[in-house]
Write an enzyme that holds these catalytic residues in place. Structure first.
Site, mmCIF file in Angstrom:
data_model
loop_
_atom_site.group_PDB
_atom_site.id
_atom_site.type_symbol
_atom_site.label_atom_id
_atom_site.label_comp_id
_atom_site.label_asym_id
_atom_site.label_seq_id
_atom_site.Cartn_x
_atom_site.Cartn_y
_atom_site.Cartn_z
ATOM 1 N N SER A 188 -62.191 125.859 -49.662
ATOM 2 C CA SER A 188 -63.170 125.444 -48.944
ATOM 3 C C SER A 188 -63.511 126.572 -47.786
ATOM 4 O O SER A 188 -64.652 126.538 -47.214
ATOM 5 C CB SER A 188 -63.266 123.930 -48.083
ATOM 6 O OG SER A 188 -62.147 124.158 -47.250
ATOM 7 N N LYS B 200 -61.672 123.546 -40.910
ATOM 8 C CA LYS B 200 -63.043 123.914 -40.931
ATOM 9 C C LYS B 200 -63.342 124.953 -39.778
ATOM 10 O O LYS B 200 -62.691 124.902 -38.678
ATOM 11 C CB LYS B 200 -63.863 122.688 -41.111
ATOM 12 C CG LYS B 200 -63.557 121.716 -41.933
ATOM 13 C CD LYS B 200 -63.675 122.379 -43.363
ATOM 14 C CE LYS B 200 -63.435 121.223 -44.395
ATOM 15 N NZ LYS B 200 -63.454 121.715 -45.905
#
EC number: 3.4.21.89
Length: 309
Positions: A93, A163
């Site tokens: 990701s 993230k």
């Protein structure tokens, strides 16, 4: 009587003075004898100590080894708890900034001094509300468990994600069409986005959005925009896709492993562009705020006048 007393003290008169001479003469011999005896004793003791020293040193090392290991473990645990911890990248990701299997070092110290996540930082945070639901659970062996406990390996049991921070408390973030992604009306230039991806995803699951980040929260997105279940796709959870600042473990500062990918993780320049924080500042200097601040002196003057009457 007086002369006898003086003679006895000086050793020149009276029978008491004569025995003192042989004793005085014999004294050096006694001292010499005792000295040679002590030298002999010292010599034999030194020889014995020299013969025993190697054995003593060896025993001392093995006795101290457990203490040294214990100190090292305590220091490693303190470093993991308060300073730096290693984390493993579990997915794609964050490509290409981070690859699956990379090891990053996370700064855990600055949050202890009140530092909060800022736009553009790559952060590790605890799963806020089941984002990892359905993901396979790791099954580490005993050695991996011990090494992860002291911080020498990433923990396989902790449910953590990594993230990039896109917005902080007070920010308005929007994705319209394929992008660009905007923060407080300012378009971001995002060279870190995975090649071939668009900054915004065109779908009905959360790729198109406009949100305002509450205070004490952050909005996060992966750099592999079309392969990241981040804030966009968790807007139905109890935090509406936001991550509480209290759940942030720390900022990832270094790619530590593999060695050929070593490098720092700086904040991209686009997050420092002029005017990005204007909207947050405007909340403080809004007309209502200015009117309220301006009214305070008038109220104080009026109260003084009434008091003087």
């Amino acid at each position: 009587m007086g002369d006898v007393a003086v003679g006895a003290r000086s050793g020149h008169d009276g029978p008491e003075g004569q025995p003192e001479r042989p004793d005085d003469a014999a004294a050096p011999a006694v001292e010499g004898a005792s000295g040679s005896g002590s030298e002999a004793a010292d010599g034999s003791a030194t020889t014995e100590r020299a013969e025993q020293d190697p054995k003593k040193k060896q025993r001392s090392f093995w006795k101290e080894l457990p203490i040294l290991i214990g100190i090292a473990l305590v220091l490693a645990l303190l470093i993991k708890t308060f300073l730096v911890q290693a984390f493993s990248i579990p997915s794609d990701s964050m490509q290409n900034t981070l690859q699956q299997g990379d090891r990053v070092l996370v700064d855990k110290l600055t949050p202890w001094f009140g530092s909060e996540p800022e736009r553009g930082e790559v952060v590790v945070f605890h799963d806020p509300d089941g984002w990892l639901r359905g993901e396979p659970t790791a099954n580490p062996n005993a050695l991996q468990t011990v090494l992860s406990w002291i911080g020498l390996m990433p923990s396989a049991e902790e449910k953590d994600l990594i993230k990039r921070v896109i917005g902080v408390g007070g920010d308005t973030i929007q994705c319209k069409g394929t992008g660009p992604l905007t923060v407080n009306g300012k378009a971001l230039n995002e060279p870190y986005v995975y090649p071939g991806n668009t900054p915004c995803s065109v779908d009905e699951d959360g790729g198109q959005f406009k949100v305002k980040v509450p205070e004490g929260m952050i909005w996060v997105m992966g750099d592999h925009r079309q392969n990241s279940r981040d804030s966009r796709y968790n807007q139905t959870d109890k935090h509406n896709g936001m991550v509480p600042v209290s759940e942030v473990v720390g900022r990832a500062i270094v790619k530590a492993w593999p060695i050929n990918r070593w490098g720092t993780l700086p904040v991209p320049d686009t997050f420092g562009q002029y005017g990005l924080s204007d909207q947050v500042a405007a909340a403080v200097t809004s007309p209502a705020s200015v009117a309220l601040v301006g009214a305070v002196p008038l109220v104080l003057v009026r109260r003084k006048r009434k008091a003087s009457k």
